[in-house]
Write a protein that holds these residues in place. Structure first.
Motif, PDB file in Angstrom:
ATOM      1  N   SER A  39      12.863   9.224  -0.795  1.00 33.53           N
ATOM      2  CA  SER A  39      13.839   8.507  -1.611  1.00 33.53           C
ATOM      3  C   SER A  39      13.151   7.518  -2.547  1.00 33.53           C
ATOM      4  O   SER A  39      12.000   7.099  -2.316  1.00 33.53           O
ATOM      5  CB  SER A  39      14.832   7.759  -0.730  1.00 33.53           C
ATOM      6  N   ARG A  40      13.857   7.115  -3.571  1.00 33.42           N
ATOM      7  CA  ARG A  40      13.333   6.129  -4.510  1.00 33.42           C
ATOM      8  C   ARG A  40      13.071   4.796  -3.804  1.00 33.42           C
ATOM      9  O   ARG A  40      12.077   4.122  -4.084  1.00 33.42           O
ATOM     10  CB  ARG A  40      14.320   5.937  -5.661  1.00 33.42           C
ATOM     11  N   SER A  41      13.947   4.432  -2.879  1.00 31.00           N
ATOM     12  CA  SER A  41      13.765   3.168  -2.155  1.00 31.00           C
ATOM     13  C   SER A  41      12.498   3.184  -1.305  1.00 31.00           C
ATOM     14  O   SER A  41      11.836   2.148  -1.142  1.00 31.00           O
ATOM     15  CB  SER A  41      14.986   2.877  -1.279  1.00 31.00           C
ATOM     16  N   THR A  42      12.151   4.357  -0.771  1.00 25.69           N
ATOM     17  CA  THR A  42      10.912   4.480   0.006  1.00 25.69           C
ATOM     18  C   THR A  42       9.705   4.210  -0.880  1.00 25.69           C
ATOM     19  O   THR A  42       8.771   3.509  -0.474  1.00 25.69           O
ATOM     20  CB  THR A  42      10.808   5.884   0.628  1.00 25.69           C
ATOM     21  N   ILE A  43       9.725   4.764  -2.097  1.00 27.30           N
ATOM     22  CA  ILE A  43       8.630   4.533  -3.038  1.00 27.30           C
ATOM     23  C   ILE A  43       8.553   3.058  -3.400  1.00 27.30           C
ATOM     24  O   ILE A  43       7.460   2.470  -3.470  1.00 27.30           O
ATOM     25  CB  ILE A  43       8.799   5.385  -4.308  1.00 27.30           C
ATOM     26  N   GLU A  44       9.688   2.438  -3.608  1.00 24.70           N
ATOM     27  CA  GLU A  44       9.708   1.016  -3.950  1.00 24.70           C
ATOM     28  C   GLU A  44       9.137   0.167  -2.815  1.00 24.70           C
ATOM     29  O   GLU A  44       8.429  -0.826  -3.061  1.00 24.70           O
ATOM     30  CB  GLU A  44      11.133   0.593  -4.306  1.00 24.70           C
ATOM     31  N   ASN A  45       9.424   0.548  -1.568  1.00 25.00           N
ATOM     32  CA  ASN A  45       8.857  -0.166  -0.419  1.00 25.00           C
ATOM     33  C   ASN A  45       7.332  -0.019  -0.377  1.00 25.00           C
ATOM     34  O   ASN A  45       6.602  -0.979  -0.121  1.00 25.00           O
ATOM     35  CB  ASN A  45       9.461   0.348   0.889  1.00 25.00           C
ATOM     36  N   HIS A  46       6.871   1.215  -0.637  1.00 24.24           N
ATOM     37  CA  HIS A  46       5.426   1.449  -0.675  1.00 24.24           C
ATOM     38  C   HIS A  46       4.783   0.636  -1.793  1.00 24.24           C
ATOM     39  O   HIS A  46       3.694   0.068  -1.614  1.00 24.24           O
ATOM     40  CB  HIS A  46       5.133   2.938  -0.888  1.00 24.24           C
ATOM     41  N   LEU A  47       5.438   0.572  -2.934  1.00 21.98           N
ATOM     42  CA  LEU A  47       4.895  -0.198  -4.054  1.00 21.98           C
ATOM     43  C   LEU A  47       4.759  -1.675  -3.694  1.00 21.98           C
ATOM     44  O   LEU A  47       3.778  -2.331  -4.072  1.00 21.98           O
ATOM     45  CB  LEU A  47       5.784  -0.032  -5.294  1.00 21.98           C
ATOM     46  N   SER A  48       5.712  -2.176  -2.957  1.00 18.34           N
ATOM     47  CA  SER A  48       5.651  -3.563  -2.531  1.00 18.34           C
ATOM     48  C   SER A  48       4.414  -3.816  -1.670  1.00 18.34           C
ATOM     49  O   SER A  48       3.709  -4.823  -1.840  1.00 18.34           O
ATOM     50  CB  SER A  48       6.917  -3.921  -1.744  1.00 18.34           C
ATOM     51  N   HIS A  49       4.119  -2.866  -0.759  1.00 17.08           N
ATOM     52  CA  HIS A  49       2.929  -2.981   0.087  1.00 17.08           C
ATOM     53  C   HIS A  49       1.655  -2.869  -0.760  1.00 17.08           C
ATOM     54  O   HIS A  49       0.672  -3.590  -0.516  1.00 17.08           O
ATOM     55  CB  HIS A  49       2.932  -1.904   1.167  1.00 17.08           C
ATOM     56  N   ILE A  50       1.675  -1.959  -1.743  1.00 19.71           N
ATOM     57  CA  ILE A  50       0.526  -1.784  -2.626  1.00 19.71           C
ATOM     58  C   ILE A  50       0.225  -3.072  -3.386  1.00 19.71           C
ATOM     59  O   ILE A  50      -0.923  -3.520  -3.455  1.00 19.71           O
ATOM     60  CB  ILE A  50       0.785  -0.620  -3.616  1.00 19.71           C
ATOM     61  N   TYR A  51       1.278  -3.684  -3.925  1.00 19.72           N
ATOM     62  CA  TYR A  51       1.091  -4.930  -4.672  1.00 19.72           C
ATOM     63  C   TYR A  51       0.526  -6.025  -3.782  1.00 19.72           C
ATOM     64  O   TYR A  51      -0.379  -6.771  -4.181  1.00 19.72           O
ATOM     65  CB  TYR A  51       2.415  -5.389  -5.277  1.00 19.72           C
TER      66      TYR A  51
END
Length: 260
Positions: free
Chosen positions: A231-243
């Protein structure tokens, strides 16, 4: 095969052993024996959507080397036809070296995997790596960031060389002859950029790396989610961890951090 580095002007040769730690273990197995092109016809394929560039490279190789451009493609449709042709034409006895422009423009269609408009060269190399193992790909581009080099040489894409368009034709010839022997070729001035990108990427998980690669290619969050089947929300969560891992707060900062 002994490890060696050859420096001449702005180019550098790295064996598979020396570059293995840089590119996601794509080259964990070294080639053995003589170069794959020894004693065989020196054939090139070129994927380039600008006719003047395509014709210029073809003429230069014919005039200044033993290599000949035997196959070429200037549109997505021609690229797909050529990929199918190389499945049968490129063999262990008669391999082909393919020169692929990263910025091969396209309107994405069912003929190539979903990817970023304007970066179809990555899709072409990915397809060739999967379908024509005896076609060895060199990517050339106006992009000189470490993230593009790392992405091109990654297991996900599968290129064996990277040359910038700011180089002259002799640089491309060095790349062709190097890749023909089974070695990886990267211009020396791009090595430090690639190393810095790898240093940053080393802190990410495998999935996070795939997400970052999507960002490098210009994919939207929705496109990355579709490719990874989440899901898009899963990608957004991963991006938060990446940042958080590298101390930034936005996609723009990530792109800047990767040197684009």
């Amino acid at each position: 095969m002994k490890n060696r580095e050859l420096m001449q002007g702005v180019w550098c040769v790295l064996t598979r052993d020396k570059i293995a730690f840089l590119v996601d273990n794509r080259f964990e197995t070294s080639l053995k024996g003589e170069g794959v092109m020894s004693g065989y016809e020196k054939r090139l394929a070129i994927f380039e959507d600008h006719a003047l560039m395509r014709d210029g490279i073809t003429t230069w190789f014919a005039t200044n080397s033993d290599w000949r451009v035997m196959f070429s493609a200037g549109t997505v449709e021609e690229a797909q036809e050529l990929i199918a042709t190389l499945e049968h034409e490129a063999t262990q006895e008669k391999p082909v070296i393919a020169l692929v422009d990263i910025s091969f423009k396209q309107e994405m269609s069912a003929t190539l995997p979903t990817g970023s408009e304007g970066h179809a060269g990555f899709d072409i190399v990915r397809e060739l790596s999967a379908r024509s193992p005896h076609t060895k790909c060199i990517m050339y581009s106006s992009y000189s960031s470490g993230s593009f080099v790392e992405c091109a040489l990654s297991k996900n894409i599968g290129a064996m060389g990277y040359v910038s368009k700011s180089s002259d034709e002799s640089e491309l010839l060095h790349a062709v002859e190097t890749v023909a022997t089974g070695e990886v070729y990267v211009e020396s001035h791009l090595i430090s950029k690639m190393l810095e990108t790898q240093r940053i990427m080393s802190v990410f998980t495998k999935k996070e790396r795939k997400i970052v690669e999507g960002i490098v290619l210009g994919d939207s969050t929705a496109e990355i989610a579709e490719k990874l089947g989440v899901s898009r929300s899963t990608i957004e969560n991963h991006l938060s961890h990446i940042y958080d891992k590298i101390g930034i707060k936005s996609k723009e900062a990530l792109i800047a951090c990767l040197g684009q």
